[in-house]
Design a protein around this motif. Sequence first.
Motif, mmCIF file in Angstrom:
data_model
loop_
_atom_site.group_PDB
_atom_site.id
_atom_site.type_symbol
_atom_site.label_atom_id
_atom_site.label_comp_id
_atom_site.label_asym_id
_atom_site.label_seq_id
_atom_site.Cartn_x
_atom_site.Cartn_y
_atom_site.Cartn_z
ATOM 1 N N GLU B 88 0.817 -1.227 0.000
ATOM 2 C CA GLU B 88 0.000 0.000 0.000
ATOM 3 C C GLU B 88 0.843 1.266 0.000
ATOM 4 O O GLU B 88 0.442 2.291 -0.541
ATOM 5 C CB GLU B 88 -0.916 0.020 1.226
ATOM 6 N N ASP B 89 2.022 1.183 0.621
ATOM 7 C CA ASP B 89 2.876 2.375 0.674
ATOM 8 C C ASP B 89 3.825 2.456 -0.522
ATOM 9 O O ASP B 89 4.764 3.253 -0.520
ATOM 10 C CB ASP B 89 3.675 2.410 1.978
ATOM 11 N N GLY B 90 3.599 1.610 -1.548
ATOM 12 C CA GLY B 90 4.343 1.719 -2.797
ATOM 13 C C GLY B 90 5.578 0.852 -2.895
ATOM 14 O O GLY B 90 6.171 0.740 -3.970
ATOM 15 N N GLU B 131 11.669 -3.115 7.070
ATOM 16 C CA GLU B 131 11.543 -3.311 8.520
ATOM 17 C C GLU B 131 12.032 -2.062 9.263
ATOM 18 O O GLU B 131 11.402 -1.607 10.229
ATOM 19 C CB GLU B 131 12.340 -4.541 8.961
ATOM 20 N N ALA B 132 13.147 -1.501 8.778
ATOM 21 C CA ALA B 132 13.678 -0.284 9.393
ATOM 22 C C ALA B 132 12.726 0.896 9.170
ATOM 23 O O ALA B 132 12.465 1.691 10.085
ATOM 24 C CB ALA B 132 15.056 0.040 8.803
ATOM 25 N N VAL B 133 12.198 0.966 7.955
ATOM 26 C CA VAL B 133 11.292 2.078 7.624
ATOM 27 C C VAL B 133 10.000 1.971 8.434
ATOM 28 O O VAL B 133 9.495 2.971 8.968
ATOM 29 C CB VAL B 133 11.017 2.092 6.091
ATOM 30 N N ASP B 134 9.485 0.734 8.560
ATOM 31 C CA ASP B 134 8.260 0.540 9.350
ATOM 32 C C ASP B 134 8.475 0.928 10.812
ATOM 33 O O ASP B 134 7.548 1.361 11.504
ATOM 34 C CB ASP B 134 7.798 -0.922 9.273
ATOM 35 N N ALA B 135 9.734 0.760 11.260
ATOM 36 C CA ALA B 135 10.054 1.109 12.649
ATOM 37 C C ALA B 135 10.393 2.594 12.807
ATOM 38 O O ALA B 135 10.771 3.048 13.896
ATOM 39 C CB ALA B 135 11.232 0.250 13.134
ATOM 40 N N ASP B 151 18.209 10.437 0.068
ATOM 41 C CA ASP B 151 17.133 10.716 1.010
ATOM 42 C C ASP B 151 15.964 9.814 0.633
ATOM 43 O O ASP B 151 15.958 9.200 -0.443
ATOM 44 C CB ASP B 151 16.736 12.200 0.924
ATOM 45 N N PHE B 152 14.985 9.721 1.497
ATOM 46 C CA PHE B 152 13.813 8.907 1.182
ATOM 47 C C PHE B 152 12.590 9.577 1.785
ATOM 48 O O PHE B 152 12.704 10.496 2.612
ATOM 49 C CB PHE B 152 13.979 7.481 1.731
ATOM 50 N N GLY B 153 11.424 9.099 1.356
ATOM 51 C CA GLY B 153 10.182 9.644 1.907
ATOM 52 C C GLY B 153 9.049 9.468 0.922
ATOM 53 O O GLY B 153 9.173 8.705 -0.046
ATOM 54 N N ASP B 154 7.971 10.166 1.186
ATOM 55 C CA ASP B 154 6.824 10.087 0.283
ATOM 56 C C ASP B 154 7.178 10.825 -1.024
ATOM 57 O O ASP B 154 7.747 11.928 -0.976
ATOM 58 C CB ASP B 154 5.596 10.712 0.946
ATOM 59 N N LEU B 155 6.827 10.223 -2.141
ATOM 60 C CA LEU B 155 7.207 10.790 -3.440
ATOM 61 C C LEU B 155 6.724 12.236 -3.600
ATOM 62 O O LEU B 155 7.485 13.111 -4.047
ATOM 63 C CB LEU B 155 6.654 9.905 -4.574
#
Lengths: 298, 205
Positions: B88-90, B131-135, B151-155
């Motif tokens: 769901e989160d892509g 797993e790291a991102v979910d945490a 970097d990372f995050g919502d598009l």
Amino acid sequence: MLKEWPLVAFTIVGQMAVGVYLTAFFPWALLAVVFPASAGPPPDGATQGLRIALLALVFALLAAAALVSFFHLHHPFRARYVLSNLRSSWLSREILFELGFMAFVALGVFLTWRQPTGVGLLNAVLALAGLMGIMFLVSMSKLYMLPAAPAWNHAYTPLSFIMTALALGAMATALLIDILAGGRQIFGYLLLLSFPLVGAKIIFSLFLTPGHGIYGSRSGPSLRPPAETPRLLHLGRLTLLTAGLVLIGAAIIARDVEFRAATGSGVSGLLAVAFVLVLASEVAGRFLFYGLLTRPGR
Amino acid sequence: MVTQYAFFFNAAACSGCKACQMACKDRNNLEPGLLWRRVYEVAGGGWEKKGEVWVPSVVAYNISMACNHCEKPVCGLSCPVKAIWKREDGIVFVDTDRCIGCRYCEWACPYTALRFNATTNTVSKCDFCFEAVDAGGPPACVAACPQRALDFGDLAELRKKYGETRQIFPLPDPSLTDPALVIKPHRDAARAAERAAEVANWEEV
């Protein structure tokens, strides 16, 4: 490149099966379905036996292709899921059409053997088998025409597959007919058909082979490593095709002489050697094809 | 709520140290020869005559690239057994219990993100360190970059922050897959094609 050998074998044998079917059965069966009046009388015993042998050859080729395709899977027992993605995967569709083709060919063998009173059902089954075979060939082409693979996403891919199917199919059918029922008129037609098909294959290969042909598509910048196909393979393939064409031409002349002098002149032998040469050229060409899209990593 | 996770890559800041590549290998325990994130060294150019003077005119920059968790994941669309799926989160995942190892997705992906894993005999790819991102943490590659080039995050958020660029030479046409990727180009990228630049480290990636 060499690790793709199961796909090389699968595509060539599968295409040859379609080619045998298309040259031996499909036009006549379709004609009989569309114009029932054109259907001739029920076949005699010898013709029926020949038809069963040709259908059995198509089935055996398809079964061999299916079997060899398992060698490119790293988890063959999971292949039962392979029809899961018919909605978007051409690979799923390819397997569906291959299985459908096999099923209709098997039904065709059964109906030819049982000789039902009317030939309408048999012709309908044979026409449907032909359509499945054509869709098998179409899906096989489509699955390689990937937007991510410019070298393959080109008209050469379907043209090459069709030419392979028809050239190998016509030659294999002619050989089988000659072995099982020599002297049939259709042998001459198939021999004559093989010549322009192999000739066209040479012209297509010379001009359009991706990466190697004079006007063949070239890969642009991408994150895929450069192709690892040796140019020698392309030259070898053209040489083999030309040698095959010369032998087919010799077989056509020899058959003409044979008719006039009423002596055996080894037409089948010439055609058999030509078939082996053209088959070898197809193997070289297919390795060339797969070598264009290098897999990075292992 | 995140609807499409994405990576940002700053080509202007990347020094090509490959810390991202090694952090990914380390975290995911990848065997030698298997890379989920690769650093491509793009190089080209030569000498150029300006007036009466010959001057060097070279292009050189790096591209750090993993799976772009595309909005239109052609790998999943081509997979015959539906072993590649999108959360769901892509984030795009490979189901290694379902993969038959036909390796067709390797051809379908223009970013060569799918890589064969000889240990599992299936294809494998970046899983965004889910797993790291979910945490609540970052992916290993992002955390490891000493230049903060990743970097990372919502598009949608990344696009607001860094812009809309998602293709530089020699990356493929983004319309093929709609990659969840934002790039800040290196100044050399615009003239890389005209200077006949090429990836210089094929053996490594």
